[in-house]
Design a protein around this motif. Sequence first.
Motif, mmCIF file in Angstrom:
data_model
loop_
_atom_site.group_PDB
_atom_site.id
_atom_site.type_symbol
_atom_site.label_atom_id
_atom_site.label_comp_id
_atom_site.label_asym_id
_atom_site.label_seq_id
_atom_site.Cartn_x
_atom_site.Cartn_y
_atom_site.Cartn_z
ATOM 1 N N ARG A 176 -7.177 9.568 4.175
ATOM 2 C CA ARG A 176 -8.084 9.006 3.177
ATOM 3 C C ARG A 176 -7.492 7.680 2.703
ATOM 4 O O ARG A 176 -6.283 7.576 2.484
ATOM 5 N N ARG A 177 -8.319 6.685 2.514
ATOM 6 C CA ARG A 177 -7.860 5.359 2.102
ATOM 7 C C ARG A 177 -8.572 4.944 0.815
ATOM 8 O O ARG A 177 -9.768 5.200 0.639
ATOM 9 N N PHE A 178 -7.821 4.323 -0.082
ATOM 10 C CA PHE A 178 -8.361 3.888 -1.369
ATOM 11 C C PHE A 178 -7.886 2.454 -1.611
ATOM 12 O O PHE A 178 -6.683 2.180 -1.556
ATOM 13 N N THR A 179 -8.819 1.564 -1.883
ATOM 14 C CA THR A 179 -8.482 0.165 -2.156
ATOM 15 C C THR A 179 -8.548 -0.095 -3.650
ATOM 16 O O THR A 179 -9.510 0.307 -4.322
ATOM 17 N N VAL A 180 -7.532 -0.745 -4.176
ATOM 18 C CA VAL A 180 -7.493 -1.089 -5.601
ATOM 19 C C VAL A 180 -8.235 -2.412 -5.800
ATOM 20 O O VAL A 180 -7.857 -3.438 -5.224
ATOM 21 N N GLY A 181 -9.283 -2.369 -6.616
ATOM 22 C CA GLY A 181 -10.071 -3.581 -6.857
ATOM 23 C C GLY A 181 -10.625 -4.133 -5.565
ATOM 24 O O GLY A 181 -11.220 -3.410 -4.768
ATOM 25 N N THR A 189 0.855 -1.184 0.000
ATOM 26 C CA THR A 189 0.000 0.000 0.000
ATOM 27 C C THR A 189 0.889 1.231 0.000
ATOM 28 O O THR A 189 1.924 1.259 0.674
ATOM 29 N N LEU A 190 0.510 2.271 -0.758
ATOM 30 C CA LEU A 190 1.351 3.450 -0.948
ATOM 31 C C LEU A 190 0.797 4.677 -0.240
ATOM 32 O O LEU A 190 -0.412 4.903 -0.223
ATOM 33 N N TRP A 191 1.707 5.485 0.296
ATOM 34 C CA TRP A 191 1.371 6.728 0.975
ATOM 35 C C TRP A 191 1.721 7.907 0.087
ATOM 36 O O TRP A 191 2.861 8.043 -0.359
ATOM 37 N N ALA A 192 0.754 8.775 -0.197
ATOM 38 C CA ALA A 192 0.988 9.984 -0.994
ATOM 39 C C ALA A 192 1.511 11.078 -0.070
ATOM 40 O O ALA A 192 0.728 11.812 0.537
ATOM 41 N N PHE A 204 -3.968 2.780 -1.523
ATOM 42 C CA PHE A 204 -3.304 4.068 -1.349
ATOM 43 C C PHE A 204 -3.834 4.729 -0.088
ATOM 44 O O PHE A 204 -4.963 4.473 0.348
ATOM 45 N N ALA A 205 -3.020 5.599 0.470
ATOM 46 C CA ALA A 205 -3.469 6.452 1.561
ATOM 47 C C ALA A 205 -2.927 7.845 1.318
ATOM 48 O O ALA A 205 -1.849 8.016 0.733
ATOM 49 N N VAL A 258 -5.767 9.039 -10.324
ATOM 50 C CA VAL A 258 -5.539 7.707 -9.755
ATOM 51 C C VAL A 258 -6.592 7.397 -8.695
ATOM 52 O O VAL A 258 -7.257 6.349 -8.733
ATOM 53 N N PHE A 259 -6.778 8.311 -7.751
ATOM 54 C CA PHE A 259 -7.744 8.057 -6.677
ATOM 55 C C PHE A 259 -9.160 7.919 -7.227
ATOM 56 O O PHE A 259 -9.910 7.018 -6.831
#
Length: 362
Positions: free
Chosen positions: A324-329, A178-181, A314-315, A287-288
């Motif tokens: 904020r959290r984003f899950t891919v698929g 998981t990636l941090w922006a 992503f976070a 992306v988000f």
Amino acid sequence: MTTFALTRTDHPTSADERAAIVAKPVFGANFTDHMALATWAVGQGWHSREIVARRPFELHPGAATFHYGQEIFEGLKAFRQPDGGVALFRPDKNAARFASSARRLAMAPVDEADFVAAVTELVDLDRDWVPSPEGEQSLYVRPFEIASETLIGVRAAKEYTFCVIATPVGPYYPDPVTLWATPNYTRAAEGGTGAAKCGGNYAASLAAADEAAEHGCGQVIWLDGAEHRWVEECGTMNIMFVTAAGELVTPALTGTILDGVTRDSLLTLAPEHGLRPVERRIAIDEVFDGVGSGAITEVLACGTAAVVTPIVGFAAPGVNGSDRRFTVGDGTPGTISQAIRAHLLDIQYGRAEDRHGWLRRV
């Protein structure tokens, strides 16, 4: 063909000790018995090409590399083949990038033929250190160059040392990430050293990696230094996005992004997996939004050490101190990412046809 004079070690690692290391390699923990060396000096060019027993360097504390950061490196791998032989993966690409990095840091470029010869001859000599393919094991080869002149004064050095060492390795990132922006750090800026593979770029990434860990992420996603809007890289890797429209999108090379060998290889393989390779600018908001809407179906990072690492989320900073959290698929590695990863590994290990002439037998 360029050759490096060979002096074998008088104290080779015992066969039993080597076998134990190669059976369970730990990334960067153990090194083969030999190293390649060459020296450059004003008026002489590159000379004293040799392969010798691996040994510590002896440098004056005033050596320029310690004070002014003239240092570059590369990373490539040798793979055990089905017939027991050994092959390098695209060493010519690493040789060209190494020379480009040298020019950016005002260092003496190593002739590309010399680079490939040093790598090939060292791997050939220490081929018993190349692990079996089980567990995605390989021999990681690390060429590097430093400013070895004793120098206190800000100018390009007049002496450089080129060296190649090798270490048996397993996977670098065995799990999805998981990636941090990060809002606080950038990797590179236009006119800087982002396209060069130099140690300073990696040292500068460590604080951001620590920040990512504090937010529960395995690595950082880098945004551009000017607007802090455009995606550049992921930690120490290139980043790619699979779209619902059948594209494999990756940030275009603008001088701030490393021209990754694995990146180039995946773009080449993309059509065989029903994907159209696209190199363009991509904003972090795209992306988000794309992850949320399903327009982006998979995300992957790639590099020599990591091969292909699935990105599952992503976070980013939110309001009132929350993230904020984003899950891919569905939060698991995507099928296309896994397929293109397997395809690349099958080529590297000689299990699939090398249609592009990427393997160099040692």
